[in-house]
Design a protein around this motif. Sequence first.
Motif, PDB file in Angstrom:
ATOM      1  N   PRO A  99       0.780  -1.240   0.000  1.00  0.00           N
ATOM      2  CA  PRO A  99       0.000   0.000   0.000  1.00  0.00           C
ATOM      3  C   PRO A  99       0.811   1.290   0.000  1.00  0.00           C
ATOM      4  O   PRO A  99       0.393   2.268   0.569  1.00  0.00           O
ATOM      5  CB  PRO A  99      -0.827  -0.132   1.285  1.00  0.00           C
ATOM      6  N   ILE A 100       1.968   1.299  -0.612  1.00  0.00           N
ATOM      7  CA  ILE A 100       2.733   2.532  -0.792  1.00  0.00           C
ATOM      8  C   ILE A 100       3.237   2.547  -2.226  1.00  0.00           C
ATOM      9  O   ILE A 100       3.317   1.494  -2.858  1.00  0.00           O
ATOM     10  CB  ILE A 100       3.928   2.638   0.185  1.00  0.00           C
ATOM     11  N   PRO A 101       3.603   3.680  -2.748  1.00  0.00           N
ATOM     12  CA  PRO A 101       4.170   3.702  -4.097  1.00  0.00           C
ATOM     13  C   PRO A 101       5.435   2.852  -4.176  1.00  0.00           C
ATOM     14  O   PRO A 101       6.286   2.891  -3.292  1.00  0.00           O
ATOM     15  CB  PRO A 101       4.480   5.183  -4.331  1.00  0.00           C
ATOM     16  N   LYS A 102       5.551   2.080  -5.254  1.00  0.00           N
ATOM     17  CA  LYS A 102       6.676   1.155  -5.406  1.00  0.00           C
ATOM     18  C   LYS A 102       8.013   1.878  -5.549  1.00  0.00           C
ATOM     19  O   LYS A 102       9.046   1.308  -5.273  1.00  0.00           O
ATOM     20  CB  LYS A 102       6.455   0.262  -6.616  1.00  0.00           C
ATOM     21  N   ASN A 103       8.007   3.114  -6.005  1.00  0.00           N
ATOM     22  CA  ASN A 103       9.265   3.820  -6.214  1.00  0.00           C
ATOM     23  C   ASN A 103       9.910   4.282  -4.906  1.00  0.00           C
ATOM     24  O   ASN A 103      10.993   4.834  -4.917  1.00  0.00           O
ATOM     25  CB  ASN A 103       9.073   4.994  -7.171  1.00  0.00           C
ATOM     26  N   GLU A 104       9.250   4.082  -3.774  1.00  0.00           N
ATOM     27  CA  GLU A 104       9.855   4.456  -2.494  1.00  0.00           C
ATOM     28  C   GLU A 104      10.775   3.369  -1.945  1.00  0.00           C
ATOM     29  O   GLU A 104      11.438   3.586  -0.947  1.00  0.00           O
ATOM     30  CB  GLU A 104       8.760   4.760  -1.463  1.00  0.00           C
ATOM     31  N   LEU A 105      10.806   2.227  -2.575  1.00  0.00           N
ATOM     32  CA  LEU A 105      11.637   1.120  -2.119  1.00  0.00           C
ATOM     33  C   LEU A 105      12.752   0.894  -3.126  1.00  0.00           C
ATOM     34  O   LEU A 105      12.542   0.353  -4.197  1.00  0.00           O
ATOM     35  CB  LEU A 105      10.789  -0.149  -1.970  1.00  0.00           C
ATOM     36  N   SER A 106      13.963   1.329  -2.776  1.00  0.00           N
ATOM     37  CA  SER A 106      15.076   1.159  -3.704  1.00  0.00           C
ATOM     38  C   SER A 106      15.578  -0.283  -3.655  1.00  0.00           C
ATOM     39  O   SER A 106      15.478  -0.953  -2.622  1.00  0.00           O
ATOM     40  CB  SER A 106      16.220   2.118  -3.338  1.00  0.00           C
ATOM     41  N   PRO A 107      16.126  -0.777  -4.745  1.00  0.00           N
ATOM     42  CA  PRO A 107      16.646  -2.150  -4.764  1.00  0.00           C
ATOM     43  C   PRO A 107      17.746  -2.367  -3.722  1.00  0.00           C
ATOM     44  O   PRO A 107      17.834  -3.439  -3.124  1.00  0.00           O
ATOM     45  CB  PRO A 107      17.183  -2.316  -6.179  1.00  0.00           C
ATOM     46  N   PHE A 108      18.582  -1.355  -3.498  1.00  0.00           N
ATOM     47  CA  PHE A 108      19.659  -1.505  -2.522  1.00  0.00           C
ATOM     48  C   PHE A 108      19.105  -1.668  -1.109  1.00  0.00           C
ATOM     49  O   PHE A 108      19.552  -2.537  -0.358  1.00  0.00           O
ATOM     50  CB  PHE A 108      20.614  -0.306  -2.574  1.00  0.00           C
ATOM     51  N   ILE A 109      18.138  -0.837  -0.738  1.00  0.00           N
ATOM     52  CA  ILE A 109      17.554  -0.931   0.602  1.00  0.00           C
ATOM     53  C   ILE A 109      16.805  -2.252   0.757  1.00  0.00           C
ATOM     54  O   ILE A 109      16.851  -2.885   1.813  1.00  0.00           O
ATOM     55  CB  ILE A 109      16.624   0.274   0.881  1.00  0.00           C
ATOM     56  N   PHE A 110      16.107  -2.689  -0.300  1.00  0.00           N
ATOM     57  CA  PHE A 110      15.433  -3.983  -0.255  1.00  0.00           C
ATOM     58  C   PHE A 110      16.442  -5.094  -0.012  1.00  0.00           C
ATOM     59  O   PHE A 110      16.240  -5.954   0.849  1.00  0.00           O
ATOM     60  CB  PHE A 110      14.670  -4.244  -1.556  1.00  0.00           C
ATOM     61  N   LEU A 111      17.530  -5.087  -0.776  1.00  0.00           N
ATOM     62  CA  LEU A 111      18.571  -6.112  -0.620  1.00  0.00           C
ATOM     63  C   LEU A 111      19.190  -6.057   0.775  1.00  0.00           C
ATOM     64  O   LEU A 111      19.408  -7.096   1.407  1.00  0.00           O
ATOM     65  CB  LEU A 111      19.649  -5.935  -1.684  1.00  0.00           C
ATOM     66  N   LEU A 112      19.446  -4.865   1.268  1.00  0.00           N
ATOM     67  CA  LEU A 112      20.016  -4.716   2.610  1.00  0.00           C
ATOM     68  C   LEU A 112      19.056  -5.248   3.672  1.00  0.00           C
ATOM     69  O   LEU A 112      19.453  -6.023   4.549  1.00  0.00           O
ATOM     70  CB  LEU A 112      20.348  -3.245   2.884  1.00  0.00           C
ATOM     71  N   HIS A 113      17.800  -4.853   3.588  1.00  0.00           N
ATOM     72  CA  HIS A 113      16.809  -5.303   4.560  1.00  0.00           C
ATOM     73  C   HIS A 113      16.656  -6.821   4.528  1.00  0.00           C
ATOM     74  O   HIS A 113      16.719  -7.483   5.561  1.00  0.00           O
ATOM     75  CB  HIS A 113      15.458  -4.626   4.294  1.00  0.00           C
ATOM     76  N   TYR A 114      16.474  -7.374   3.339  1.00  0.00           N
ATOM     77  CA  TYR A 114      16.274  -8.820   3.229  1.00  0.00           C
ATOM     78  C   TYR A 114      17.513  -9.566   3.733  1.00  0.00           C
ATOM     79  O   TYR A 114      17.387 -10.563   4.449  1.00  0.00           O
ATOM     80  CB  TYR A 114      15.976  -9.212   1.781  1.00  0.00           C
ATOM     81  N   SER A 115      18.694  -9.099   3.379  1.00  0.00           N
ATOM     82  CA  SER A 115      19.926  -9.773   3.796  1.00  0.00           C
ATOM     83  C   SER A 115      20.109  -9.742   5.310  1.00  0.00           C
ATOM     84  O   SER A 115      20.487 -10.751   5.910  1.00  0.00           O
ATOM     85  CB  SER A 115      21.142  -9.128   3.122  1.00  0.00           C
ATOM     86  N   VAL A 116      19.840  -8.610   5.920  1.00  0.00           N
ATOM     87  CA  VAL A 116      20.001  -8.496   7.372  1.00  0.00           C
ATOM     88  C   VAL A 116      18.973  -9.369   8.086  1.00  0.00           C
ATOM     89  O   VAL A 116      19.307 -10.076   9.048  1.00  0.00           O
ATOM     90  CB  VAL A 116      19.897  -7.013   7.816  1.00  0.00           C
ATOM     91  N   VAL A 117      17.736  -9.363   7.603  1.00  0.00           N
ATOM     92  CA  VAL A 117      16.708 -10.214   8.212  1.00  0.00           C
ATOM     93  C   VAL A 117      17.068 -11.684   8.027  1.00  0.00           C
ATOM     94  O   VAL A 117      16.993 -12.478   8.968  1.00  0.00           O
ATOM     95  CB  VAL A 117      15.308  -9.904   7.632  1.00  0.00           C
ATOM     96  N   TRP A 118      17.474 -12.071   6.818  1.00  0.00           N
ATOM     97  CA  TRP A 118      17.810 -13.469   6.561  1.00  0.00           C
ATOM     98  C   TRP A 118      18.973 -13.912   7.451  1.00  0.00           C
ATOM     99  O   TRP A 118      18.926 -14.994   8.042  1.00  0.00           O
ATOM    100  CB  TRP A 118      18.162 -13.694   5.088  1.00  0.00           C
TER     101      TRP A 118
END
Length: 144
Positions: A99-118
Amino acid sequence: MTPTLLGRWQTRLLLLATVGILVSIPFATGLFGNKSNLVYFWILAYVAIFGLGWDILYNYLQKSRWDRDWPAAYQLFAGIWEMVFVFCGVKILGFLPIPIPKNELSPFIFLLHYSVVWLAVFISSQSIMRIIFPRWRFRGGKWL
């Protein structure tokens, strides 16, 4: 330990609901230079939901191995596959609603978030789970 399907599901949901949320809080509050939003919790929810389905496949593949074991390298490959699937679903193909615009999530931040959580979930499954639930390993990953 050879996890059962129910054990995989219980462990995945427990770790994502505790460790995953704790690790996602700094991202959601905007400590990494992005706007404060809840997209990171949506990503956790998608990883949990689709992970329940992936665990059926992983359990089947694990049973075809001669020792019925699932080495850590396979967990890494599974994590990479899940990351690519969720990223494509959210960012590229857009078939996962957030429910937010997709352009607010950069690929780098997504990768960082997913990697840290994983990484936090993986380390927790290999250490903390064995301390808090000593019989967890002997019950096929079931903690209830």
